[in-house]
Design a protein around this motif. Structure first.
Motif, PDB file in Angstrom:
ATOM      1  N   ARG A  63      37.879  38.013  41.019  1.00  0.00           N
ATOM      2  CA  ARG A  63      36.789  37.897  40.043  1.00  0.00           C
ATOM      3  C   ARG A  63      36.116  39.252  39.826  1.00  0.00           C
ATOM      4  O   ARG A  63      35.843  39.643  38.679  1.00  0.00           O
ATOM      5  CB  ARG A  63      35.759  36.874  40.523  1.00  0.00           C
ATOM      6  N   TRP A 256      36.647  30.299  37.691  1.00  0.00           N
ATOM      7  CA  TRP A 256      35.566  31.145  38.181  1.00  0.00           C
ATOM      8  C   TRP A 256      36.124  32.305  38.992  1.00  0.00           C
ATOM      9  O   TRP A 256      35.761  33.463  38.777  1.00  0.00           O
ATOM     10  CB  TRP A 256      34.595  30.324  39.036  1.00  0.00           C
ATOM     11  N   TYR A 276      33.046  36.072  30.255  1.00  0.00           N
ATOM     12  CA  TYR A 276      32.337  34.794  30.334  1.00  0.00           C
ATOM     13  C   TYR A 276      32.194  34.120  28.968  1.00  0.00           C
ATOM     14  O   TYR A 276      31.732  32.976  28.888  1.00  0.00           O
ATOM     15  CB  TYR A 276      30.959  34.967  30.988  1.00  0.00           C
TER      16      TYR A 276
END
Length: 323
Positions: A63, A256, A276
Motif C-alpha cells: 500500500r 486496501w 483512492y
C-alpha cells in the motif's frame, strides 16, 4: 459511447486530489507499517505473532508503495517538500531509487502494449519468432526473467538486482542513487533492528512479502489472458489502457492493502487520478466497466504465469508449448 479523446477529458473530473486524504493515507499507512515492523522485531512476542505481523507489514508495504507510486507521478502531494523527502527516503530504503523508478515507469506509461516494445511493465517480452532466433544466453536470461521464482524472490531479483545493482553497474554516474539505496537499505536494517532475528522478522520478512506481491502485481497488470498488443502504426494510448491493462478483482481488504492498484486500466487511462479515486472513476465512466479481468485466485495466477511469448499471428500471449 465516448470517443478516446472524450473519455480522457471525462476522466479529468477525478484527477483532483483531496489533499487531506492524501496526507491521511500517507501518515496512517506509515504509522501502521512502523507498528507492524516493530511488533515483528520485538522478541517479547511469540514467534507466530511476530511472523504474522511481519507478513501484514509486507502487505502494508505494498500500500505504501502505491502511495509512493502516485506521488512520483505527481498525482498526490505535488509541490510538498516534506512529502518529497519522505517518499524519496522510502524509495531509497525499499531499493527503488528515483533515477531508475521514475524514468522507467514514465516510459512504461508512454509505450504500454506497443507490440514490439521490449518490455511490458517490468518484464521483457519476446515474440515467438524472436525467441526462436535468440542465442542460448538470451533465451536463458529471458526464461529466468519470466520464471515464477523470479517473482517470488522479487526482493532480490526485481528490486535489489534490476532496480539497483544492474543500473548502478551499467551507468554509475546517472544512477549513483542506486548505491545510496543499497547503503541506506542495509544501514537502516542494522541500526534500527540491531539483532539478527529482529532484522529477519522486522525487516527482511516484510520486504520479502511486499516485493513478492508487488512483483506479481507488476506482472499480472500487463501479462494476462486476452491482453492486446498492437504494432506501432496502430497504437493508441486509450486503447492500450482499456485492453492491455488488467482490472484485478479483489475484496475490500486486499483493495486496501494494494492501494486500488488493481484498477490498473483506469490508472493507465489517466495517471493523475489519485489511487483512492480510481474506484469512483470506474463506477462513473461506462467505458471503464468492462475491462479485461484477472484475480488473485490460484487459477488466475497460474493462467498469468503460463504466458511466456507473444504470437503476432494468433494475436495473443502463449506458453512455451505453443510457441
Amino acid at each position: 459511447m465516448r470517443s478516446a479523446k472524450e473519455l480522457v477529458v471525462a476522466s479529468r473530473k477525478f484527477a483532483r486530489e483531496q489533499r487531506w486524504r492524501s496526507w491521511w493515507c500517507l501518515w496512517s499507512t506509515l504509522g501502521l507499517l512502523a507498528t507492524l515492523m516493530a511488533l515483528a522485531a520485538n522478541d517479547d512476542w511469540a514467534w507466530p505473532v511476530r511472523i504474522a505481523c511481519g507478513f501484514l507489514g509486507g502487505l502494508t508495504l505494498v500500500r505504501l508503495f502505491t502511495i509512493f507510486h502516485d506521488q512520483q507521478h505527481g498525482t498526490i502531494l505535488r509541490g510538498s517538500l516534506l512529502a518529497d523527502i519522505v517518499m524519496r527516503a522510502f524509495g531509497l530504503l525499499c531499493l527503488t531509487p528515483a533515477s531508475v523508478w521514475k524514468s522507467s515507469h514514465d516510459l512504461h506509461h508512454q509505450h504500454n502494449s506497443r507490440e514490439f516494445n521490449p518490455n511490458i511493465g517490468s518484464f521483457p517480452l519476446m515474440t515467438v519468432a524472436g525467441y526462436a532466433s535468440a542465442s542460448f544466453p538470451q533465451r536463458l536470461g529471458y526464461r529466468l526473467s519470466r520464471h515464477p521464482l523470479t517473482l517470488a524472490l522479487g526482493y532480490l531479483t526485481v528490486f535489489a538486482c534490476k532496480m539497483c545493482l544492474i543500473p548502478l553497474f551499467t551507468d554509475p554516474r546517472r544512477h549513483w542513487d542506486c548505491a545510496l539505496a543499497i547503503v541506506c537499505h542495509l544501514g537502516f536494517a542494522w541500526f534500527v533492528f540491531r539483532d539478527w532475528d529482529g532484522i529477519l522478522l522486522g525487516w527482511v520478512l516484510p520486504l520479502a512479502v511486499g516485493c513478492s506481491v508487488g512483483s506479481y502485481l507488476f506482472f499480472a497488470q500487463h501479462n494476462f489472458p486476452g491482453v492486446r498488443l498492437v504494432p506501432q502504426e496502430n497504437w493508441n494510448y486509450v486503447n492500450s489502457a482499456l485492453h492491455s491493462s488488467s482490472y484485478l478483482s479483489t475484496g475490500p481488504v486486499l483493495r486496501w492493502f494494494t492501494g486500488n492498484i488493481g484498477y490498473h486500466h483506469v490508472h493507465h487511462l489517466n495517471a493523475k487520478i489519485p489511487f483512492y479515486r480510481l474506484p469512483e472513476a470506474m463506477a462513473a465512466l461506462q467505458e471503464l466497466q468492462s475491462p479485461p479481468t484477472t484475480s488473485l485466485s490460484l487459477r488466475d495466477i497460474a493462467a498469468c504465469l503460463r504466458l511466456k511469448l507473444w504470437d503476432p499471428a494468433a494475436g495473443r500471449l502463449v506458453n512455451w508449448s505453443l510457441r
